[in-house]
Every structure is written in structure tokens, then in C-alpha cells.
Enzyme design. Structure first.
Site, short mmCIF file in Angstrom:
data_model
loop_
_atom_site.label_atom_id
_atom_site.label_comp_id
_atom_site.label_asym_id
_atom_site.label_seq_id
_atom_site.Cartn_x
_atom_site.Cartn_y
_atom_site.Cartn_z
N LYS A 96 0.83 -1.22 0.00
CA LYS A 96 0.00 0.00 0.00
C LYS A 96 0.86 1.26 0.00
O LYS A 96 0.69 2.15 0.84
CB LYS A 96 -0.98 -0.02 1.17
CG LYS A 96 -1.97 -1.17 1.06
CD LYS A 96 -3.07 -1.08 2.08
CE LYS A 96 -4.04 -2.23 1.98
NZ LYS A 96 -3.47 -3.57 2.32
O1 LIG Z 1 -5.04 -4.50 -0.06
C1 LIG Z 1 -5.45 -5.42 0.64
O2 LIG Z 1 -5.07 -6.56 0.44
C2 LIG Z 1 -6.53 -5.15 1.59
C3 LIG Z 1 -7.44 -4.18 1.22
C4 LIG Z 1 -8.65 -4.06 1.91
O3 LIG Z 1 -9.51 -3.29 1.56
N1 LIG Z 1 -8.87 -4.88 2.97
C5 LIG Z 1 -7.95 -5.82 3.40
O4 LIG Z 1 -8.25 -6.56 4.34
N2 LIG Z 1 -6.74 -5.91 2.75
C6 LIG Z 1 -5.69 -6.85 3.22
O5 LIG Z 1 -6.15 -8.19 2.99
C7 LIG Z 1 -5.78 -9.04 4.09
C8 LIG Z 1 -7.05 -9.55 4.75
O6 LIG Z 1 -6.75 -10.49 5.74
P1 LIG Z 1 -7.85 -11.43 6.44
O7 LIG Z 1 -8.92 -10.52 6.92
O8 LIG Z 1 -7.06 -12.07 7.54
O9 LIG Z 1 -8.33 -12.40 5.39
C9 LIG Z 1 -4.88 -8.18 4.98
O10 LIG Z 1 -3.53 -8.34 4.55
C10 LIG Z 1 -5.35 -6.77 4.70
O11 LIG Z 1 -4.34 -5.82 4.93
#
Ligand SMILES: O=C(O)c1cc(=O)[nH]c(=O)n1[C@@H]1O[C@H](COP(=O)(O)O)[C@@H](O)[C@H]1O
Length: 271
Positions: A96
């Protein structure tokens, strides 16, 4: 990696799953903590158990940066392992980033050249000159934050700017950037109801969709509103897969979770 190759992998594996490698040493099974590089050992076991069911891996760099030099080393080793053993996997540096052009070029070099990721997540709010340095890399992809999965997304992203919400402005405007054929967008699975509108602006772009699993997003809703004739989706789950078990069977349990999601995806692909 080209998006055509990614599409081939999706068809071959009947999966558009991305496994998030967000390693937290407090959640790693204790027996791994005695090894020289517990983060890498954890990732290696997760990769071996899940690679048959997914087409992409997404380490979120925060989880590595938090451990300083050791964390960066674990990330480098993880990437080297993936590129050497599973070059067909699409890799996402979830970093990011976003800064002035001169600095953006260095971020792009670090992740796309140095660590050889296929893609990187980028925050769009500094505008064109902060994004275009990433787009200059051939067959590499820039995944712009469109509409994120977190509650705070409503603070700014859905607010109307001139005639449309900011997230739509980001998607529409970025398509005029030099190298925009290398763009993808992040859209949270928790915001699936917006996907139909997003598809009007980005009918073919791949979308990285985090938020199924731990954040409660629905795979079937995401597919219903977001799927294109070449899928156009990479659906990520991190905690829901990698922490399926905290015991010595963690990798087997992660493999099982990844397989469950792959089977649901195969069913969606048949619809
Ligand atoms: O860019 C991302 O991957 C991201 C964007 C977003 O809107 N929401 C989001 O959860 N993420 C990332 O996606 C992953 C979600 O993780 P879990 O919720 O554990 O499945 C994390 O690494 C977050 O930082």
C-alpha cells in the site's frame, strides 16, 4: 506475469484464490519458534499445503516490517522460494505505497525488480505521478485501492466528489494514466453490493478482493456482481486459511481451508 497467463492458471486450477501470508509470530505454532527462521518455515509449510488450490500469494509487508531486518529477510526468502518453486503463482506485495514520483520509482524498483513480485498494492490519493512509476514495469501490475473492506472506507471513499463517489473517480481517472493496462483494483468483499457499479467503470480489470473469511465477506455475492467472462477476480483470505489450526497440523488445516474455498470457486466457475 501477464493476465492471460493468470487466466490460464485460473482455468487449470479452477480457482481464483489468493492466500494471504500475514504471519504473526504470536500465532505461529510453538514448535516452529525454535527454528532459525520461523516466519519462513511457516510460509514454506503453508505454501506447500495450499499451492494446488490457489493461483496467488499475498504477503502483507506490515507483518514482515514489524520484525525489522529479520522480517525483511523472511519476506525475501519467501519470495525467492515462490519464484523458484512455483513461478506460476501470481505474487502480490501488499505494501500500500504512495508517494511523489521520484520516491514511487524507488518503491517500484524495490518490490517489482528487487524482490520480483508480480504486483504491488498502491494507495491512489497522491494522484497520477505517484502511480505511473509503478505502471512503467512490463508485465507487472499495480493494484490501486478502489473501495476497501474496512469500516473507515465510508469516511472518504464513498463521499461524492463532483458527480460521483471518490472511489469511482479513482477508478475512472486512473484509466487515463500512462500504462493503465497494468492496473488492477482492490475492492473489499464486504462491499460486494458495489461491484456491479464498479464493473461499469472497469469491465475487464482484475480485482483483488480481500475480506472473505475473517472479515465476513461472501464469496457468492462477490462472484454474482464482480465476475467477468475471464473471472477478473482474485479473492484473498489470510487469517481464515493460515490460522485454521494453531497446532502441529496447521499446514494440513490450511490446505483443507484452501481446498474448501477452491471447491466453492470451482462451483462458481461452472455457473
Ligand atoms: O489491499 C489489501 O489486500 C486489503 C485491502 C482491503 O480493503 N482490505 C484488506 O483486508 N486488505 C488486506 O487483505 C488481508 C485480509 O486479511 P484477512 O482478513 O485475515 O483475510 C490483509 O492483509 C489486509 O491488509
Amino acid at each position: 506475469m501477464t493476465t492471460d497467463f493468470l487466466w490460464e492458471q485460473i482455468q487449470k486450477k479452477q480457482s481464483f484464490l489468493c492466500v494471504g501470508l500475514d504471519v504473526d509470530l504470536e500465532k505461529v505454532p510453538p514448535h516452529l519458534l525454535a527454528t532459525e527462521d520461523p516466519i519462513f518455515e511457516f510460509n514454506k509449510a503453508i505454501i506447500e499445503a495450499t499451492q494446488a488450490y490457489c493461483v496467488a500469494y499475498k504477503p502483507n509487508t506490515a507483518f514482515y516490517e514489524a520484525y525489522g531486518l529479520d522480517g525483511w529477510r523472511s519476506l525475501e526468502r519467501t519470495m525467492a522460494y515462490l519464484n523458484e518453486n512455483y513461478p506460476e503463482q501470481f505474487t502480490i506485495a501488499d505494501a500500500k505505497r504512495g508517494d511523489i514520483g521520484n520516491t514511487a520509482t524507488r518503491y517500484a524498483k524495490a518490490f517489482l525488480e528487487g524482490m520480483q513480485f508480480d504486483s504491488i498494492t498502491v494507495a491512489p490519493y497522491m494522484g497520477r505521478d505517484s502511480v505511473e512509476p509503478f505502471l512503467a514495469f512490463e508485465d507487472k501490475h499495480t493494484i490501486l485501492l478502489g473501495l476497501t473492506s474496512n469500516p473507515g472506507a465510508f469516511d472518504f471513499q464513498t463521499k461524492t466528489l463532483e458527480a460521483r463517489p471518490l472511489f469511482k473517480e479513482v477508478i475512472a481517472c486512473s484509466q487515463g494514466y500512462k500504462g493503465s493496462e497494468n492496473l488492477m483494483y482492490v475492492v473489499g468483499a464486504t462491499k460486494a453490493e458495489y461491484l456491479a457499479e464498479i464493473r461499469e467503470l472497469a469491465p475487464k480489470s482484475f480485482l483483488l478482493v480481500p475480506g472473505v473469511g475473517a472479515q465476513g465477506g461472501s464469496l457468492s455475492e462477490v462472484c454474482k456482481y464482480g465476475m467477468t467472462d475471464q473471472v477478473g477476480l482474485l479473492v484473498n483470505s489470510s487469517r481464515g486459511i493460515i490460522y485454521a489450526s494453531s497446532g502441529t497440523d496447521f499446514a494440513v488445516a490450511a490446505g483443507r481451508k484452501a481446498q474448501e474455498l477452491q471447491q466453492q470457486m470451482a462451483a462458481e466457475l461452472k455457473k
